[in-house]
Enzyme design. Structure first.
Site, short mmCIF file in Angstrom:
data_model
loop_
_atom_site.label_atom_id
_atom_site.label_comp_id
_atom_site.label_asym_id
_atom_site.label_seq_id
_atom_site.Cartn_x
_atom_site.Cartn_y
_atom_site.Cartn_z
N LYS A 1 0.83 -1.21 0.00
CA LYS A 1 0.00 0.00 0.00
C LYS A 1 0.86 1.26 0.00
CE LYS A 1 -0.40 0.03 5.01
NZ LYS A 1 -1.11 -0.69 6.08
N ARG B 1 -11.51 -0.32 12.98
CA ARG B 1 -11.14 0.52 11.84
C ARG B 1 -11.93 0.06 10.63
NH1 ARG B 1 -4.95 0.52 9.76
NH2 ARG B 1 -5.57 -1.61 9.22
N TYR C 1 16.80 28.84 8.62
CA TYR C 1 15.71 29.56 9.28
C TYR C 1 15.92 29.57 10.79
CZ TYR C 1 13.39 29.24 4.79
OH TYR C 1 13.08 29.35 3.47
#
Ligand SMILES: *Cc1c(COP(=O)(O)O)cnc(C)c1O
Length: 411
Positions: free
Chosen positions: A84, A183, A306
């Site tokens: 998957k 699920r 950053y």
């Protein structure tokens, strides 16, 4: 100010405590480091097939060896390989054809209809199980092409009646049973009449049943007991269950009593270890690579990227790689991960931005623009489990978040 170097020193004991899998080639790394010989990544001088960086290399020999190791652990039972999410980020069209050749692999399991179609298009010949929802039109099209469906709800008998009518024969299925995951799947405590209806309809050919564990060690035992009780009850009523399967990677390494008729792992086939490790000899079957685009020397007090998250406490060389979190390299790699160039390992500093990652080279002047770097791969320093533990993320995310558009090839 706290520098990256200090951070690494303070977290060294933590890193040492992280368990490293057994097949890592730390010895290779260390010999490369001490002799100054270029390591495998540098010797290879690989390049992206699409002409830009980063890229993925999928190692066929590692996939095949992992399939063999999984089958060995499973006592020779057939292996249903879970592919998957684009084969866990490695590429369905790269992984599918390789595992199709592995004698240990009985078939493939995916979750989305387009993944089943992509595997068929990649030319795989072994059976494909679609473990998710399918609409009537797609289901008939895929079933006609041999894809096994996984009914899990009250609408399944009607859907399969229509599918069987469209393809002119019973639909091969694996029944998805919910034993407590909540699920997908038909709840175990109301599955029996549903199974009887499906078996008696003449619309299905029931090849197997399966369930998924919660991976809560105590509760898995209860789930397994529920699954077995349901199968026994079905057999008492004269219903054939076909092949029973439940074990994903976690159960493969932790729960031999759940091997049943077939195992159904994903992660371990790609060479990573589930939580808790396990006595398996696996090799990560891919490399995330990119070439250095910039090498520069910075001064004490200079910040990097950053937020100036890293500030040098002495002059140092740094290197920039054109790969970032948008390619799937985790933002949190900056919390202690390293990257290999020429067999040497360099800490990630500053910030992992969308498309760039910066490394501290220290006084090492051997790195040049164009050198190939391995950000994730089979070596100890960049092993997916090492990266996951250093970045404090799930190892599943290291694989599954690899950019779907990364160019790549099979070696
Ligand atoms: C993803 C998945 C697997 C494989 O899980 P791993 O932990 O990667 O081995 C097995 N079964 C089902 C139903 C899944 O969704």
């Amino acid at each position: 100010m706290r520098t990256r170097r200090n951070f690494l020193a303070s977290s060294a004991s933590l890193l040492a405590a992280a368990s490293l899998p057994s097949t890592l080639r730390r010895a290779d790394l260390e010999s490369a480091h001490t002799t100054g010989e270029p390591g495998p990544a540098a010797r290879k001088q690989a390049a992206s097939p699409a002409g830009y960086d980063p890229w993925l290399e999928v190692e066929a020999a590692a996939l095949l060896a992992n399939a063999g190791e999984v089958a060995r652990i499973a006592g020779g039972r057939p292996v249903l390989a879970v592919l998957k999410n684009n084969a866990y980020g490695l590429g369905l069209d790269r992984v599918g054809p390789v595992l199709d050749r592995a004698p240990e692999i009985a078939g493939f399991a995916v979750v989305k209809p387009d993944e089943a179609a992509a595997l068929l298009e990649a030319g795989v010949r072994k059976p494909i199980l679609l473990m998710g929802l399918v609409r009537t039109a797609d289901g008939a099209d895929l079933a006609r092409r041999g894809v096994r469906l996984a009914p899990f709800d009250d609408g399944a008998p009607a859907l399969l009646r229509e599918t069987a009518r469209r393809i002119g024969r019973p639909v091969p299925v694996h029944l998805y049973i919910d034993t407590g995951m909540n699920r997908l799947g038909m709840r175990h405590d109301r599955a029996l009449p549903w199974i009887e209806a499906l078996a008696g309809s003449g619309d299905t050919h029931i090849e197997g049943w399966f369930t998924a564990f919660t991976e809560d060690d105590d509760f898995d035992a209860e789930q397994l007991a529920r699954f077995r009780r349901l199968a026994a009850a079905a057999r008492e009523r004269g219903l054939a269950t076909g092949s029973l399967h439940a074990a994903s990677s976690h159960a493969l390494v932790h729960r031999p009593d759940a091997f049943l008729d077939m195992v159904r792992p994903g992660l371990v086939l790609y060479g990573a270890y589930p939580v808790g490790g396990g006595a398996a000899a696996l090799r990560p079957a891919f490399r995330l690579q990119a070439r250095v685009v910039r090498v520069e020397r910075i001064q004490a007090g200079d910040g990097v990227s950053y937020d100036r998250n890293y500030v040098a406490d002495r002059p140092t060389w740094i290197a920039t790689l054109p790969v970032g979190h948008a390619d799937g390299y985790p933002r949190r790699a900056v919390e202690g991960a390293a990257v290999l160039i020429g067999g040497r390992s360099y800490p990630v500093i500053g910030a992992v931005s969308a498309s760039h990652t910066i490394l501290e080279l220290g006084q090492d002047r051997s790195v040049e623009p164009g050198d190939t770097a391995t950000l994730v791969g089979p070596e100890a320093e960049v092993h997916p489990n090492t990266l996951a533990s250093r970045a404090g993320i799930s190892v599943y995310d290291v694989l599954m978040h690899l950019g779907a558009k990364l160019p790549g090839f099979v070696v």
